[in-house]
Design an enzyme around this catalytic site. Structure first.
Site, PDB file in Angstrom:
ATOM      1  N   ASP A  81       0.821  -1.212   0.000  1.00  0.00           N
ATOM      2  CA  ASP A  81       0.000   0.000   0.000  1.00  0.00           C
ATOM      3  C   ASP A  81       0.852   1.258   0.000  1.00  0.00           C
ATOM      4  OD1 ASP A  81      -1.763  -2.217   1.390  1.00  0.00           O
ATOM      5  OD2 ASP A  81      -3.032  -0.733   0.404  1.00  0.00           O
ATOM      6  N   ASN A 122       1.567  -2.998   4.209  1.00  0.00           N
ATOM      7  CA  ASN A 122       0.628  -3.855   3.483  1.00  0.00           C
ATOM      8  C   ASN A 122      -0.391  -4.380   4.493  1.00  0.00           C
ATOM      9  OD1 ASN A 122      -0.183  -5.079   0.955  1.00  0.00           O
ATOM     10  ND2 ASN A 122       0.447  -7.030   1.823  1.00  0.00           N
TER      11      ASN A 122
END
Ligand code: MRU
Length: 336
Positions: A235, A244
C-alpha cells in the site's frame, strides 16, 4: 463488465463491487463523491492501484457533475472533492497520488469544458497505464518463481486490487503463462477475508491451483517445506518499510526465519521515498469487523478491539521489491 477492467468509465464511473464477491460479480455505478467515498471506506473498491484509479476517476466525476461554467468555481469544487477522496483511506499512497495527478492535469484547462475533458483524459490514461505497469511487474518478477514452487500470498494483490492483471498475482499469472507449475497458498486475511473471498475467486477463475489457509498456518507450511516463495503487494513503500495488509509482517518474519524469499510486488506509484515508517498513518477500522460476522456475534459486544488495517514490514525482511522497472534488493531502491 468492461473487458478485464475492475474500474472503468462508460458515460459515468463503474466498478466491480468487491464486497459482493465471491457470491456475486456485479458492477456498481458511482454517481457522486459521497457515494465514492463510501465505496472506498467500505472496500467496494480496494487495493492500492485500484484506489489510485478510483481517486483519479473521482476527480473526473466531480468535474463532470459540477454545474459551474467558470474555471475557478469548477476547480474549487474539484479540489473540495479531491480532499474528501484523499482522506477516505489514509494508508495507501496511490489514492492521493491518483487524485493529485488528475487534478494537476485538469488545472491546465483554459475553460470549464477543457478542465472536464482533461480530467477524464488523465484518469483514463492512469487506468490504462496501470494495466501496462502490472504486466511489466509480472514480467520482472516471473523469473523469480520456479517450476513446482509453492507460493504464499496474503490479502488480494490481484486484478481486483488493480485496474487489471494484478501485482503479486500478476507475477504468479505471468509465471503460469510461462509454463511453470505454481501452487498458491492464499491466507484468508482476517478480518475482511480479501484472501478467501477475492484471491481464491480470482485464481480459481484462471484455473491456477490455490489452497486457502488460515493466516496462522504460514509458518507451519514453511517448516514443512511446502512454501518456496512468499509474494505480497504493498500500500506504501517508505525509505525503511513496506506497508501492506495487517499480517504481512508476521509472514515476513516467518519467511526470514525459514530462509524463504519474501517478495513485494508494487508499481513505482506506491513508493513514498520522502517518508519513513513513523510518518505514516495506519488506518484503524471499526471493532465490529472482529466482533461480528454479518448477523453472527463472534465476540462480546463490548469487548475492546484493536483493528489496524495494515502493518509495516522493515525492508531488512524483504528479499526484493518487484517493480515495472525491474527487481531491487533493499537497501537498493528503484530510481524515482
Ligand atoms: O484493505 P485493503 O483490502 O485495501 O488492503 C489491500 C492490501 O493490503 C493489498 O495487499 C495492497 O493494496 C496491494 S494491492 C496490489
Amino acid at each position: 463488465m468492461e473487458g478485464e477492467r475492475t474500474i472503468w468509465w462508460q458515460d459515468g464511473l463503474f466498478m466491480i463491487d468487491q464486497t459482493l464477491l465471491p457470491a456475486r460479480l456485479e458492477a456498481l455505478r458511482v454517481k457522486s463523491i459521497p457515494q465514492l467515498v463510501e465505496a472506498i471506506r467500505s472496500l467496494r473498491v480496494r487495493g492500492a492501484p485500484a484506489l489510485g484509479a478510483a481517486g483519479g476517476y473521482g476527480v473526473a466525476l466531480a468535474a463532470h457533475r459540477s454545474p459551474y461554467g467558470d474555471v475557478s468555481g469548477l476547480l474549487s469544487e474539484m479540489e473540495e472533492a479531491a480532499e474528501r477522496l484523499r482522506l477516505a483511506r489514509p494508508t495507501a499512497i496511490n489514492l492521493s497520488w491518483g487524485v493529485d495527478r488528475v487534478l494537476a492535469a485538469a488545472r491546465q484547462g483554459e475553460d470549464a469544458d477543457e478542465v472536464r475533458a482533461l480530467a477524464l483524459q488523465e484518469a483514463e490514461a492512469l487506468a490504462s497505464e496501470d494495466l501496462a505497469i502490472n504486466r511489466a511487474i509480472g514480467k520482472s518478477g516471473a523469473r523469480l518463481l520456479e517450476d513446482g514452487d509453492g507460493v504464499l500470498t496474503h490479502c488480494n494483490a490481484g486484478r481486483l486490487a488493480c485496474v487489471g492483471w494484478g501485482t503479486a498475482l500478476g507475477v504468479i499469472r505471468q509465471a503460469v503463462q510461462d509454463g511453470k507449475q505454481i501452487h498458491v497458498y492464499a491466507c484468508e486475511t482476517r478480518p475482511l477475508h480479501q484472501g478467501s473471498r477475492l484471491t481464491c475467486w480470482e485464481l480459481g477463475a484462471d484455473h491456477i491451483p490455490v489452497t486457502l489457509i488460515c493466516d496462522g498456518v504460514s509458518g507451519t507450511l514453511m517448516r514443512q517445506g511446502r512454501i518456496q516463495k512468499a509474494i505480497v503487494g504493498a500500500d506504501r513503500i517508505t525509505r525503511d518499510a513496506v506497508f501492506n495488509k495487517v499480517g504481512t509482517y508476521n509472514h515476513a518474519v516467518l519467511a526470514h526465519a525459514h530462509g524463504v524469499p519474501f517478495y513485494v510486488a508494487a508499481p513505482l506509484s506506491t513508493f513514498d521515498p520522502i517518508r519513513e515508517e513513523c510518518d505514516v498513518q495506519i488506518e484503524e477500522r471499526d471493532g465490529d469487523e472482529l466482533r461480528r460476522m454479518g448477523h453472527t456475534q463472534l465476540a462480546p459486544c463490548d469487548v475492546d478491539v484493536y483493528n489496524p488495517a495494515f502493518d509495516a514490514t522493515p525492508l531488512e525482511k524483504v528479499t526484493a521489491l518487484i517493480t515495472e522497472k525491474g527487481v531491487f534488493k533493499p537497501p537498493l531502491m528503484p530510481p524515482l
